[in-house]
Design an enzyme around this catalytic site. Structure first.
Site, PDB file in Angstrom:
ATOM      1  CD  GLU A 153      10.647  57.486  43.655  1.00 17.73           C
ATOM      2  OE1 GLU A 153      11.156  57.026  42.605  1.00 17.73           O
ATOM      3  OE2 GLU A 153      11.119  58.470  44.261  1.00 17.73           O
ATOM      4  CE  LYS A 166      14.682  57.726  40.511  1.00 22.82           C
ATOM      5  NZ  LYS A 166      13.578  57.835  41.474  1.00 22.82           N
ATOM      6  CG  ASP A 178      10.004  53.032  23.426  1.00 18.02           C
ATOM      7  OD1 ASP A 178      10.573  52.804  24.515  1.00 18.02           O
ATOM      8  OD2 ASP A 178      10.369  52.524  22.359  1.00 18.02           O
ATOM      9  CG  HIS A 220      10.536  59.365  50.041  1.00 21.26           C
ATOM     10  ND1 HIS A 220      10.085  59.235  48.753  1.00 21.26           N
ATOM     11  CD2 HIS A 220      11.097  58.194  50.373  1.00 21.26           C
ATOM     12  CE1 HIS A 220      10.377  58.030  48.313  1.00 21.26           C
ATOM     13  NE2 HIS A 220      10.988  57.364  49.291  1.00 21.26           N
TER      14      HIS A 220
HETATM   15  C1  MEV Z   1      13.907  60.657  44.021  1.00 24.14           C
HETATM   16  O1  MEV Z   1      13.135  59.738  43.288  1.00 24.14           O
HETATM   17  C2  MEV Z   1      14.273  61.832  43.165  1.00 24.14           C
HETATM   18  C3  MEV Z   1      15.218  62.830  43.830  1.00 24.14           C
HETATM   19  O2  MEV Z   1      16.399  62.180  44.272  1.00 24.14           O
HETATM   20  C4  MEV Z   1      15.550  63.865  42.782  1.00 24.14           C
HETATM   21  C5  MEV Z   1      16.600  64.865  43.187  1.00 24.14           C
HETATM   22  O3  MEV Z   1      17.441  64.548  44.052  1.00 24.14           O
HETATM   23  O4  MEV Z   1      16.601  65.952  42.591  1.00 24.14           O
HETATM   24  C6  MEV Z   1      14.589  63.455  45.031  1.00 24.14           C
END
Ligand code: MEV
Length: 457
Positions: free
Chosen positions: A102, A298, A314, A411
């Site tokens: 990513e 995430k 793992d 991003h």
């Molecule tokens: C994107 O890979 C991760 C985010 O969505 C985490 C978050 O919103 O805290 C930017």
């Protein structure tokens, strides 16, 4: 009169025949070239099937190492191996290896590392490093007899696995204890032996599973020949023996702190105190709202998983454990916490990380071994600290963007390269497009339109 062969007609349907031809016996016995050829006959254009070999290792010996990790391999699947430098963790500066596809993740980690480098760096401590294994069985005795029998059972299973555990004990690990639980919610005669393990610098899955299976065999012998048992108590059936990937006793805590007045955000017009306040709110929202918590976590796992992959650990086990931990009180919550106390900003993360730095893939995979070299060959506990710092850094970087500029600015800047790759842009087209989009919003559509113009010109 001729009869219509209805069923035959169905069988000779060409689509069905194709589908039948795609079923195969002995695929695992083919070599890799035969497998690619077979894919080229049944699933892919032949040249595409052959091109799967594009990332083959330069020699057979190295390729064989990779092939032996799994079954039915047809190709290698490369991922970018990056490094986030300037990570100050417990006073030591690391360049943290990260394997992730990513865009922005490594850039965000590096940026957060630099931010905290001038504010005292990351701190981390291992809270506990114990792993668990479970042996499930059916038993005909009464639950209240467990207390009287456990000691004897414990002595027997330990004695039987002495040879298995001796090496681990010499490295500081071994069996730390066990309890005998009744699981009436499953069935009246359902029980579990919950065993606590130390596994030193290895993740320990093989060790734990081998010991547990040996315990299972001894448990059956115990039921047959222990003189203290009644006829009913001799009724015993082992169901399964396996480690638990729920590792709430293998936890690391990482944290950063800074005077609020120093929490300025470089390149962004935001007051330090305002930023700290908005940041804390974002963390608090993730503590309360599961929808936000999953996204929040995430973001943390972006950092954690990238290091897990790089070091040959793992990632499925780590993911499962972290999400279970996030829901420990029955509600799924963000894993990090933020406090503003007096004039200080505190930000911390606790998470379970059952890692290994010896054995398994950490030794066999040449890139995992290189990643551990970059980290200075840490032990498992040091790696837990570094990984937690990477997760905290990632979380910090994501929230810093979210509560200031928004996430898309950074991003899409990184993603521009992927969009350009999808249009097979030449180096010159890349240069022109990058220049064109400085200060503008990047979108897939916008890049296509601009490239069309450049190409027409
Ligand atoms: C994107 O890979 C991760 C985010 O969505 C985490 C978050 O919103 O805290 C930017």
């Amino acid at each position: 009169m001729t009869k219509t062969p209805l069923i035959l007609a169905e069988k000779t349907n060409p689509a069905d025949n194709n589908d039948l031809l795609r079923r195969v016996n002995g695929f695992s016995r083919m070599d890799k070239h035969q497998r690619r050829h077979w894919l080229g006959e049944h699933y892919l254009p032949a040249d595409q099937a052959e091109a799967l070999g594009y990332f083959d290792a330069p020699d057979d010996v190295r390729q064989e190492v990779l092939d032996n990790f799994s079954e039915n391999t047809v190709a290698n699947f490369p991922m970018p191996f990056g490094v986030a430098p300037n990570f100050l963790v417990n006073g030591k500066t690391y360049a943290i290896p990260m394997v992730i596809e990513e865009s922005s993740v490594v850039a965000a980690a590096s940026s957060a590392a630099k931010y905290w480098l001038s504010r005292g760096g990351f701190h981390a401590e291992v809270v506990a490093a114990e792993k668990l294994g479970q042996l499930h069985f059916r038993w005909g005795g009464k639950p209240e007899r467990r207390a009287a029998l456990l000691d004897d059972l414990c002595t027997r299973v330990r004695a039987q696995t002495k040879e298995l555990t001796a090496r681990m004990e010499s490295r500081g690990g071994g069996v730390r204890g066990m309890s005998w639980r009744h699981l009436p919610e499953v069935a009246e005669d359902c029980y579990q032996l919950l065993v606590r393990f130390g596994t030193a610098d290895s993740m320990g899955a093989n060790f734990i599973n081998t010991v547990l299976e040996a315990y299972g065999r001894e448990l059956e012998r115990w039921a047959e020949d222990c003189p203290d048992l009644t006829e009913e108590e001799r009724e015993l059936e082992v169901i399964m023996a396996i480690l638990s990937n729920h590792t709430p006793n293998c936890v690391v805590r990482a944290w950063v702190s800074s005077p609020i007045s120093a929490m300025n955000v470089p390149g962004v017009q935001v007051d330090a105190a305002d930023f700290a306040r908005r940041f804390k709110l974002a963390v608090d929202i993730a503590r309360q709202d599961p929808y936000r918590a999953v996204t929040h976590n995430k973001g943390i796992m972006n950092g954690v998983d990238a290091v897990v992959l790089a070091t040959g650990n793992d990632f499925r086990a780590i993911e499962a454990a972290c999400h279970a931990y996030a829901a420990a009180d029955g509600q799924y919550r963000g894993l990090s916490r933020c406090r503003l106390v007096d004039d200080t900003f505190h930000f911390e993360l606790s998470l379970p990380l059952a890692l290994g730095t010896v054995g398994g893939l950490t030794k066999l995979h040449p890139m995992a071994s290189a990643a551990l070299d970059v980290l200075g060959r840490p032990g498992a506990e040091e790696l837990m600290c570094v990984m937690a710092a990477a997760g905290l850094a990632q979380n910090f970087a994501a929230l810093r963007s979210l509560v200031t500029t928004g996430i898309q600015k950074g991003h899409m800047k990184m993603h521009l390269q992927n969009i350009l790759s999808s249009f097979d842009a030449t180096p010159e087209e890349r240069r022109l497009t990058e220049e064109h989009f400085v200060g503008k919003t990047v979108s897939h559509h916008g890049v296509r339109e601009y490239l069309d113009e450049v190409r027409k010109a």
